[in-house]
Design a protein around this motif. Structure first.
Motif, PDB file in Angstrom:
ATOM      1  N   GLU A  27       0.832  -1.203   0.000  1.00  0.00           N
ATOM      2  CA  GLU A  27       0.000   0.000   0.000  1.00  0.00           C
ATOM      3  C   GLU A  27       0.863   1.248   0.000  1.00  0.00           C
ATOM      4  OE1 GLU A  27      -3.160   0.400  -0.362  1.00  0.00           O
ATOM      5  OE2 GLU A  27      -3.536  -1.737  -0.536  1.00  0.00           O
ATOM      6  N   THR A  28       1.980   1.215   0.730  1.00  0.00           N
ATOM      7  CA  THR A  28       2.877   2.372   0.764  1.00  0.00           C
ATOM      8  C   THR A  28       3.469   2.630  -0.605  1.00  0.00           C
ATOM      9  OG1 THR A  28       3.428   1.926   3.065  1.00  0.00           O
ATOM     10  CG2 THR A  28       4.947   3.322   1.839  1.00  0.00           C
ATOM     11  N   ALA A  29       3.877   1.568  -1.292  1.00  0.00           N
ATOM     12  CA  ALA A  29       4.465   1.729  -2.627  1.00  0.00           C
ATOM     13  C   ALA A  29       3.463   2.341  -3.588  1.00  0.00           C
ATOM     14  CB  ALA A  29       4.955   0.371  -3.152  1.00  0.00           C
ATOM     15  N   ARG A  30       2.179   1.954  -3.440  1.00  0.00           N
ATOM     16  CA  ARG A  30       1.170   2.511  -4.337  1.00  0.00           C
ATOM     17  C   ARG A  30       0.791   3.927  -3.942  1.00  0.00           C
ATOM     18  NH1 ARG A  30      -0.990  -2.868  -4.022  1.00  0.00           N
ATOM     19  NH2 ARG A  30      -2.385  -2.205  -2.373  1.00  0.00           N
ATOM     20  N   ALA A  31       0.758   4.206  -2.622  1.00  0.00           N
ATOM     21  CA  ALA A  31       0.297   5.514  -2.157  1.00  0.00           C
ATOM     22  C   ALA A  31       1.369   6.589  -2.257  1.00  0.00           C
ATOM     23  CB  ALA A  31      -0.183   5.404  -0.708  1.00  0.00           C
ATOM     24  N   ALA A  32       2.632   6.195  -2.336  1.00  0.00           N
ATOM     25  CA  ALA A  32       3.713   7.185  -2.358  1.00  0.00           C
ATOM     26  C   ALA A  32       4.581   6.986  -3.592  1.00  0.00           C
ATOM     27  CB  ALA A  32       4.567   7.082  -1.090  1.00  0.00           C
ATOM     28  N   PRO A  33       4.077   7.327  -4.775  1.00  0.00           N
ATOM     29  CA  PRO A  33       4.888   7.197  -5.997  1.00  0.00           C
ATOM     30  C   PRO A  33       6.040   8.176  -5.981  1.00  0.00           C
ATOM     31  CG  PRO A  33       2.874   8.411  -6.444  1.00  0.00           C
ATOM     32  CD  PRO A  33       2.751   7.887  -5.042  1.00  0.00           C
ATOM     33  N   LYS A  34       7.047   7.856  -6.736  1.00  0.00           N
ATOM     34  CA  LYS A  34       8.222   8.707  -6.797  1.00  0.00           C
ATOM     35  C   LYS A  34       7.853  10.065  -7.381  1.00  0.00           C
ATOM     36  CE  LYS A  34      12.933   8.896  -8.614  1.00  0.00           C
ATOM     37  NZ  LYS A  34      13.948   8.209  -9.430  1.00  0.00           N
ATOM     38  N   PRO A  35       8.146  11.159  -6.646  1.00  0.00           N
ATOM     39  CA  PRO A  35       7.771  12.488  -7.153  1.00  0.00           C
ATOM     40  C   PRO A  35       8.589  12.862  -8.384  1.00  0.00           C
ATOM     41  CG  PRO A  35       9.182  12.690  -5.230  1.00  0.00           C
ATOM     42  CD  PRO A  35       8.842  11.229  -5.356  1.00  0.00           C
ATOM     43  N   PRO A  36       7.975  13.590  -9.299  1.00  0.00           N
ATOM     44  CA  PRO A  36       8.726  13.999 -10.500  1.00  0.00           C
ATOM     45  C   PRO A  36       9.828  14.979 -10.119  1.00  0.00           C
ATOM     46  CG  PRO A  36       6.623  15.141 -10.401  1.00  0.00           C
ATOM     47  CD  PRO A  36       6.606  14.112  -9.305  1.00  0.00           C
ATOM     48  N   PRO A  37      10.989  14.898 -10.764  1.00  0.00           N
ATOM     49  CA  PRO A  37      12.077  15.805 -10.423  1.00  0.00           C
ATOM     50  C   PRO A  37      11.778  17.235 -10.842  1.00  0.00           C
ATOM     51  CG  PRO A  37      12.620  14.542 -12.369  1.00  0.00           C
ATOM     52  CD  PRO A  37      11.344  13.965 -11.842  1.00  0.00           C
ATOM     53  N   ALA A  38      12.233  18.176 -10.039  1.00  0.00           N
ATOM     54  CA  ALA A  38      12.090  19.580 -10.402  1.00  0.00           C
ATOM     55  C   ALA A  38      13.085  19.914 -11.505  1.00  0.00           C
ATOM     56  CB  ALA A  38      12.330  20.467  -9.181  1.00  0.00           C
ATOM     57  N   GLY A  39      12.851  21.013 -12.160  1.00  0.00           N
ATOM     58  CA  GLY A  39      13.755  21.433 -13.223  1.00  0.00           C
ATOM     59  C   GLY A  39      13.526  22.875 -13.594  1.00  0.00           C
ATOM     60  N   VAL A  40      14.452  23.437 -14.357  1.00  0.00           N
ATOM     61  CA  VAL A  40      14.320  24.800 -14.854  1.00  0.00           C
ATOM     62  C   VAL A  40      14.728  24.829 -16.319  1.00  0.00           C
ATOM     63  CG1 VAL A  40      14.700  25.914 -12.615  1.00  0.00           C
ATOM     64  CG2 VAL A  40      16.642  25.413 -14.086  1.00  0.00           C
ATOM     65  N   GLU A  41      14.152  25.779 -17.035  1.00  0.00           N
ATOM     66  CA  GLU A  41      14.507  25.993 -18.435  1.00  0.00           C
ATOM     67  C   GLU A  41      14.826  27.476 -18.614  1.00  0.00           C
ATOM     68  OE1 GLU A  41      12.452  24.075 -22.020  1.00  0.00           O
ATOM     69  OE2 GLU A  41      11.711  26.146 -22.048  1.00  0.00           O
ATOM     70  N   ILE A  42      15.948  27.755 -19.261  1.00  0.00           N
ATOM     71  CA  ILE A  42      16.398  29.137 -19.445  1.00  0.00           C
ATOM     72  C   ILE A  42      16.479  29.441 -20.936  1.00  0.00           C
ATOM     73  CG2 ILE A  42      18.169  30.834 -18.851  1.00  0.00           C
ATOM     74  CD1 ILE A  42      19.158  28.892 -16.704  1.00  0.00           C
ATOM     75  N   THR A  43      15.914  30.551 -21.317  1.00  0.00           N
ATOM     76  CA  THR A  43      16.053  31.053 -22.681  1.00  0.00           C
ATOM     77  C   THR A  43      16.463  32.518 -22.614  1.00  0.00           C
ATOM     78  OG1 THR A  43      13.690  31.621 -22.744  1.00  0.00           O
ATOM     79  CG2 THR A  43      14.326  29.486 -23.639  1.00  0.00           C
ATOM     80  N   GLY A  44      17.155  32.976 -23.630  1.00  0.00           N
ATOM     81  CA  GLY A  44      17.555  34.377 -23.635  1.00  0.00           C
ATOM     82  C   GLY A  44      18.752  34.625 -24.528  1.00  0.00           C
ATOM     83  N   GLN A  45      19.313  35.807 -24.378  1.00  0.00           N
ATOM     84  CA  GLN A  45      20.413  36.245 -25.227  1.00  0.00           C
ATOM     85  C   GLN A  45      21.618  35.313 -25.111  1.00  0.00           C
ATOM     86  OE1 GLN A  45      21.271  40.499 -25.064  1.00  0.00           O
ATOM     87  NE2 GLN A  45      23.458  40.101 -25.291  1.00  0.00           N
ATOM     88  N   GLY A  46      22.145  34.918 -26.261  1.00  0.00           N
ATOM     89  CA  GLY A  46      23.326  34.069 -26.292  1.00  0.00           C
ATOM     90  C   GLY A  46      23.028  32.593 -26.239  1.00  0.00           C
ATOM     91  N   LEU A  47      21.759  32.218 -26.057  1.00  0.00           N
ATOM     92  CA  LEU A  47      21.392  30.806 -25.998  1.00  0.00           C
ATOM     93  C   LEU A  47      20.684  30.430 -27.291  1.00  0.00           C
ATOM     94  CD1 LEU A  47      20.082  30.594 -22.321  1.00  0.00           C
ATOM     95  CD2 LEU A  47      22.237  29.678 -23.204  1.00  0.00           C
TER      96      LEU A  47
END
Length: 216
Positions: A27-47
Motif C-alpha cells: 500500500e505504501t508503494a502505491r500511495a507514495a509514488p516517486k515524485p517527479p524531479p524539479a527542473g528549470v529551463e532558461i532562454t535568452g540572449q546568447g542561448l
C-alpha cells in the motif's frame, strides 16, 4: 495436544504478521509514488536553444536558480527600470517533472542591480499580479555557472536582496520534500502494521490459553 496447538498458534502468528507487513508495504508503494524531479529551463540572449536543467542530474544548479525567485512577495513594483537600463533578459521557467509551473524574467545586468519581473500570466494558470522586484546580487554568477554565456563577476556575493513570502509551490522548489513525506508515511504505516500484529498476536495467545485450559 497442547504442543500442537502452540505450534499452530506460532505458525498462524508468523503468517498473519508477514501478510500484514507485506500488505502495508504494498500500500505504501502505491500511495507514495516517486515524485517527479524539479527542473528549470532558461532562454535568452546568447542561448541558441533552451537550456534545460533537472534536479536529478544537476541539483545544485536547479536549487540555485530557483533561489533567485523563491523569495518574491505577492506584490511587486508596478513599474520597472527603463528598457534601455535592463540589459539582457533571461526567462526562467520552473518545472515539476515535465509540467511548467512558473515563469520569470531575470535581468542580471540591469542598471542599479539585478531585477526580476514576474508576469501576470503563468503556465500553471495560477492567479497572480505582474510585478518588478530587486534580484539577488549573485544572479549573474548563478546564471553563468548554470550555462548562460555571461562574463564572470569576481565581486559577486552570496545571496543579496530577498525575503518575504514564498509564492512558488513548495513541491516545485524542493524535490526532496515529497520523498521526506513518503518516508514519513512509510513510518506511520509501519507503526500501524506493528500495532495490528500485536493485536492479532494477543488474540491468538488468548485462543491458545483457552484451548490449553479446555484440554487439561
Amino acid at each position: 495436544m497442547v504442543r500442537t496447538v502452540r505450534r499452530l498458534v506460532a505458525v498462524l502468528t508468523g503468517g498473519f504478521a508477514a501478510a500484514v507487513l507485506s500488505l502495508g508495504l504494498a500500500e505504501t508503494a502505491r500511495a507514495a509514488p516517486k515524485p517527479p524531479p524539479a527542473g528549470v529551463e532558461i532562454t535568452g540572449q546568447g542561448l541558441a536553444e533552451p537550456l534545460r536543467l533537472r534536479a536529478d542530474d544537476r541539483p545544485a544548479h536547479v536549487v540555485a536558480l530557483i533561489d533567485q525567485v523563491n523569495f518574491l512577495t505577492r506584490t511587486g513594483q508596478a513599474k520597472g527600470p527603463k528598457a534601455a537600463d535592463l540589459g539582457p533578459r533571461y526567462t526562467v521557467v520552473v518545472f515539476a517533472g515535465d509540467v511548467a509551473k512558473q515563469t520569470y524574467d531575470l535581468y542580471p545586468k540591469a542598471v542599479g542591480g539585478p531585477r526580476v519581473f514576474r508576469p501576470a500570466k503563468q503556465p500553471d494558470a495560477r492567479k497572480t499580479t505582474a510585478g518588478w522586484f530587486l534580484g539577488r546580487l549573485n544572479m549573474s554568477e548563478t546564471l553563468r555557472t548554470a550555462g548562460v554565456p555571461l562574463e564572470r563577476q569576481f565581486d559577486a556575493v552570496s545571496g543579496g536582496a530577498g525575503g518575504g513570502e514564498r509564492v512558488i509551490p513548495e513541491e516545485a522548489l524542493n524535490p526532496t520534500k515529497d520523498l521526506d513525506e513518503a518516508f514519513g508515511e512509510l513510518q506511520r504505516l509501519m507503526l500501524l502494521n506493528i500495532a495490528v500484529v500485536l493485536v492479532i498476536t494477543s488474540g491468538l495467545a488468548g485462543i491458545a490459553l483457552l484451548v490449553r485450559r479446555r484440554t487439561r
